[in-house]
Motif scaffolding. Sequence first.
Motif, PDB file in Angstrom:
ATOM      1  N   VAL A   1       0.850  -1.192   0.000  1.00 25.15           N
ATOM      2  CA  VAL A   1       0.000   0.000   0.000  1.00 25.15           C
ATOM      3  C   VAL A   1       0.883   1.238   0.000  1.00 25.15           C
ATOM      4  O   VAL A   1       1.902   1.282   0.692  1.00 25.15           O
ATOM      5  CB  VAL A   1      -0.904   0.033   1.256  1.00 25.15           C
ATOM      6  CG1 VAL A   1      -1.763   1.266   1.268  1.00 25.15           C
ATOM      7  CG2 VAL A   1      -1.754  -1.198   1.339  1.00 25.15           C
ATOM      8  N   LYS A   2       0.471   2.252  -0.766  1.00 22.02           N
ATOM      9  CA  LYS A   2       1.150   3.548  -0.740  1.00 22.02           C
ATOM     10  C   LYS A   2       0.299   4.495   0.094  1.00 22.02           C
ATOM     11  O   LYS A   2      -0.901   4.618  -0.158  1.00 22.02           O
ATOM     12  CB  LYS A   2       1.323   4.096  -2.146  1.00 22.02           C
ATOM     13  CG  LYS A   2       2.236   3.261  -3.004  1.00 22.02           C
ATOM     14  CD  LYS A   2       2.356   3.835  -4.390  1.00 22.02           C
ATOM     15  CE  LYS A   2       3.254   2.951  -5.249  1.00 22.02           C
ATOM     16  NZ  LYS A   2       3.354   3.479  -6.612  1.00 22.02           N
ATOM     17  N   VAL A   3       0.911   5.157   1.082  1.00 26.65           N
ATOM     18  CA  VAL A   3       0.167   6.065   1.954  1.00 26.65           C
ATOM     19  C   VAL A   3       0.793   7.453   1.928  1.00 26.65           C
ATOM     20  O   VAL A   3       1.999   7.601   1.727  1.00 26.65           O
ATOM     21  CB  VAL A   3       0.078   5.555   3.407  1.00 26.65           C
ATOM     22  CG1 VAL A   3      -0.590   4.213   3.473  1.00 26.65           C
ATOM     23  CG2 VAL A   3       1.437   5.488   4.054  1.00 26.65           C
TER      24      VAL A   3
ATOM     25  N   LYS B   1       3.351  -4.160   3.931  1.00 22.73           N
ATOM     26  CA  LYS B   1       4.467  -3.264   3.651  1.00 22.73           C
ATOM     27  C   LYS B   1       3.877  -1.960   3.139  1.00 22.73           C
ATOM     28  O   LYS B   1       3.031  -1.962   2.240  1.00 22.73           O
ATOM     29  CB  LYS B   1       5.397  -3.867   2.605  1.00 22.73           C
ATOM     30  CG  LYS B   1       6.084  -5.120   3.089  1.00 22.73           C
ATOM     31  CD  LYS B   1       6.948  -5.704   2.011  1.00 22.73           C
ATOM     32  CE  LYS B   1       7.574  -7.006   2.473  1.00 22.73           C
ATOM     33  NZ  LYS B   1       8.332  -7.642   1.397  1.00 22.73           N
ATOM     34  N   VAL B   2       4.338  -0.844   3.721  1.00 20.46           N
ATOM     35  CA  VAL B   2       3.781   0.474   3.408  1.00 20.46           C
ATOM     36  C   VAL B   2       4.893   1.372   2.891  1.00 20.46           C
ATOM     37  O   VAL B   2       5.992   1.399   3.457  1.00 20.46           O
ATOM     38  CB  VAL B   2       3.136   1.091   4.670  1.00 20.46           C
ATOM     39  CG1 VAL B   2       2.770   2.528   4.439  1.00 20.46           C
ATOM     40  CG2 VAL B   2       1.925   0.288   5.079  1.00 20.46           C
ATOM     41  N   GLN B   3       4.595   2.103   1.829  1.00 18.25           N
ATOM     42  CA  GLN B   3       5.524   3.099   1.304  1.00 18.25           C
ATOM     43  C   GLN B   3       4.916   4.476   1.518  1.00 18.25           C
ATOM     44  O   GLN B   3       3.754   4.706   1.167  1.00 18.25           O
ATOM     45  CB  GLN B   3       5.785   2.866  -0.179  1.00 18.25           C
ATOM     46  CG  GLN B   3       6.726   3.877  -0.802  1.00 18.25           C
ATOM     47  CD  GLN B   3       6.918   3.661  -2.292  1.00 18.25           C
ATOM     48  OE1 GLN B   3       6.202   2.880  -2.910  1.00 18.25           O
ATOM     49  NE2 GLN B   3       7.868   4.356  -2.860  1.00 18.25           N
ATOM     50  N   MET B   4       5.678   5.379   2.093  1.00 18.05           N
ATOM     51  CA  MET B   4       5.223   6.756   2.287  1.00 18.05           C
ATOM     52  C   MET B   4       5.498   7.530   1.000  1.00 18.05           C
ATOM     53  O   MET B   4       6.632   7.550   0.514  1.00 18.05           O
ATOM     54  CB  MET B   4       5.962   7.418   3.451  1.00 18.05           C
ATOM     55  CG  MET B   4       5.787   6.709   4.756  1.00 18.05           C
ATOM     56  SD  MET B   4       4.094   6.826   5.310  1.00 18.05           S
ATOM     57  CE  MET B   4       4.225   6.062   6.897  1.00 18.05           C
ATOM     58  N   VAL B   5       4.464   8.157   0.446  1.00 15.52           N
ATOM     59  CA  VAL B   5       4.595   8.911  -0.800  1.00 15.52           C
ATOM     60  C   VAL B   5       4.029  10.313  -0.616  1.00 15.52           C
ATOM     61  O   VAL B   5       3.267  10.578   0.315  1.00 15.52           O
ATOM     62  CB  VAL B   5       3.870   8.199  -1.966  1.00 15.52           C
ATOM     63  CG1 VAL B   5       4.504   6.863  -2.254  1.00 15.52           C
ATOM     64  CG2 VAL B   5       2.391   8.042  -1.698  1.00 15.52           C
ATOM     65  N   GLU B   6       4.399  11.205  -1.504  1.00 13.44           N
ATOM     66  CA  GLU B   6       3.878  12.575  -1.485  1.00 13.44           C
ATOM     67  C   GLU B   6       2.704  12.749  -2.454  1.00 13.44           C
ATOM     68  O   GLU B   6       1.868  13.618  -2.254  1.00 13.44           O
ATOM     69  CB  GLU B   6       4.995  13.560  -1.858  1.00 13.44           C
ATOM     70  CG  GLU B   6       6.101  13.634  -0.826  1.00 13.44           C
ATOM     71  CD  GLU B   6       5.611  14.215   0.491  1.00 13.44           C
ATOM     72  OE1 GLU B   6       4.792  15.151   0.464  1.00 13.44           O
ATOM     73  OE2 GLU B   6       6.045  13.718   1.540  1.00 13.44           O
TER      74      GLU B   6
ATOM     75  N   ASP C   1      -2.584   5.393  -2.188  1.00  5.87           N
ATOM     76  CA  ASP C   1      -3.751   4.514  -2.122  1.00  5.87           C
ATOM     77  C   ASP C   1      -4.636   4.931  -0.952  1.00  5.87           C
ATOM     78  O   ASP C   1      -5.854   4.888  -1.045  1.00  5.87           O
ATOM     79  CB  ASP C   1      -3.329   3.056  -1.941  1.00  5.87           C
ATOM     80  CG  ASP C   1      -2.522   2.533  -3.115  1.00  5.87           C
ATOM     81  OD1 ASP C   1      -2.814   2.932  -4.253  1.00  5.87           O
ATOM     82  OD2 ASP C   1      -1.602   1.722  -2.887  1.00  5.87           O
ATOM     83  N   ILE C   2      -3.992   5.330   0.158  1.00  2.00           N
ATOM     84  CA  ILE C   2      -4.704   5.719   1.379  1.00  2.00           C
ATOM     85  C   ILE C   2      -4.028   6.947   1.975  1.00  2.00           C
ATOM     86  O   ILE C   2      -2.799   7.023   1.999  1.00  2.00           O
ATOM     87  CB  ILE C   2      -4.693   4.567   2.413  1.00  2.00           C
ATOM     88  CG1 ILE C   2      -5.403   3.337   1.854  1.00  2.00           C
ATOM     89  CG2 ILE C   2      -5.341   4.998   3.715  1.00  2.00           C
ATOM     90  CD1 ILE C   2      -5.302   2.116   2.742  1.00  2.00           C
TER      91      ILE C   2
END
Length: 127
Positions: free
Chosen positions: A69-71, A105-110, A114-115
């Motif tokens: 997931v991208k958060v 597994k989570v990726q922090m994005v700008e 996804d959430i």
Amino acid sequence: MLRNFKKIATVIIAMELFSFRVSLDSDAPNIADRFAVEWAACQQAFAEGTPSNCTLFGKIQIVEHFPDVKVQVVEHFPDLRVQRVEHFADSAGEWQIVDHFPDYKVQMVEHFPDIKIQWVDHFPGCD
């Protein structure tokens, strides 16, 4: 790793069942229609492994590549309010940050998340 195996197995089974059904059907669709149906089945199988807002809890590993997931962290209007906990991350919005054996597994994005999440000290969860 086990989650990826389940996804791949689900896709393979769906494709085999579809091809068996098409071979029995006398009015089988053309190649482009069959590909479209198989592609939709693959997308649905992979989407089933992606958690929704309210099911994203447990042991979370923050990664740079290949996330589940991208958060994006926001201050207002989050999809999920997240509280960091040390133990028993068993309800919506409770994350136990780990380095090994995560549930997700989570990726922090700008951009293009996804959430959207907001870090909180109290009352985690989703609306």
